[in-house]
Design a protein around this motif. Structure first.
Motif, PDB file in Angstrom:
ATOM      1  N   LEU A 119       0.831  -1.201   0.000  1.00  0.00           N
ATOM      2  CA  LEU A 119       0.000   0.000   0.000  1.00  0.00           C
ATOM      3  C   LEU A 119       0.866   1.252   0.000  1.00  0.00           C
ATOM      4  N   LEU A 120       1.866   1.288   0.861  1.00  0.00           N
ATOM      5  CA  LEU A 120       2.733   2.465   0.934  1.00  0.00           C
ATOM      6  C   LEU A 120       3.505   2.665  -0.365  1.00  0.00           C
ATOM      7  N   SER A 121       3.929   1.588  -0.977  1.00  0.00           N
ATOM      8  CA  SER A 121       4.616   1.677  -2.269  1.00  0.00           C
ATOM      9  C   SER A 121       3.666   2.218  -3.339  1.00  0.00           C
ATOM     10  N   ALA A 122       2.424   1.774  -3.323  1.00  0.00           N
ATOM     11  CA  ALA A 122       1.443   2.221  -4.305  1.00  0.00           C
ATOM     12  C   ALA A 122       1.116   3.704  -4.154  1.00  0.00           C
ATOM     13  N   CYS A 123       1.242   4.231  -2.947  1.00  0.00           N
ATOM     14  CA  CYS A 123       0.983   5.657  -2.725  1.00  0.00           C
ATOM     15  C   CYS A 123       1.902   6.524  -3.572  1.00  0.00           C
TER      16      CYS A 123
END
Length: 148
Positions: free
Chosen positions: A33-37
């Motif tokens: 999720l953090l990478s996708a942000c």
């Protein structure tokens, strides 16, 4: 459907699938999720929407301050600025400061909210300036912050 597929196929408007993703997040999903942000495009916008929703539900997820510092799309910035109140002291006021002058009024309003919450330098000055902003949303946010 897995999280990244939902983000990649998101129509940019409806939130039903994003709500489902947020509701089913596990600790193992946090790095993705953090990478996708930081992915840019609609993936980044969808991911930060899910992150904000997860914060609102009480999730303890690292705040992607690097995304905020990287000149993000205005919707990404808005979601992250709205999330600052859940991340609290984990965010440096300097990361929020550039958005106080953003061209989008909602971004300015939420940047002001975050900056004041983080007790940024000269917060009182920015509150005074916001009281005279052309956008009603920014003036209203300044009024509400002064009441606190």
């Amino acid at each position: 459907m897995d999280m990244m597929t939902v983000f990649a196929t998101w129509d940019g408007k409806t939130t039903a699938e994003l709500k489902d993703v947020a509701a089913s997040l596990t600790v193992d999903d946090h790095p993705t999720l953090l990478s996708a942000c930081d992915a840019g495009g609609k993936t980044g916008r969808a991911a930060t929407w899910v992150l904000k929703s997860a914060y609102e539900s009480g999730a303890s997820i690292a705040f992607p301050e690097d995304v905020l510092r990287g000149n993000p799309h205005w919707e990404v910035a808005l979601h992250l600025l709205q999330s600052v109140k859940y991340a609290g002291a984990r965010v440096a006021p300097e990361s929020v400061r550039p958005f106080l002058d953003h061209k989008k009024p909602m971004v300015r309003a939420w940047a002001l909210d975050a900056y004041v919450l983080l007790d940024g330098p000269d917060a009182a000055k920015y509150l005074r300036q916001a009281s005279n902003d052309l956008a009603a949303s920014v003036r209203a946010r300044a009024r509400n912050l002064r009441k606190k």
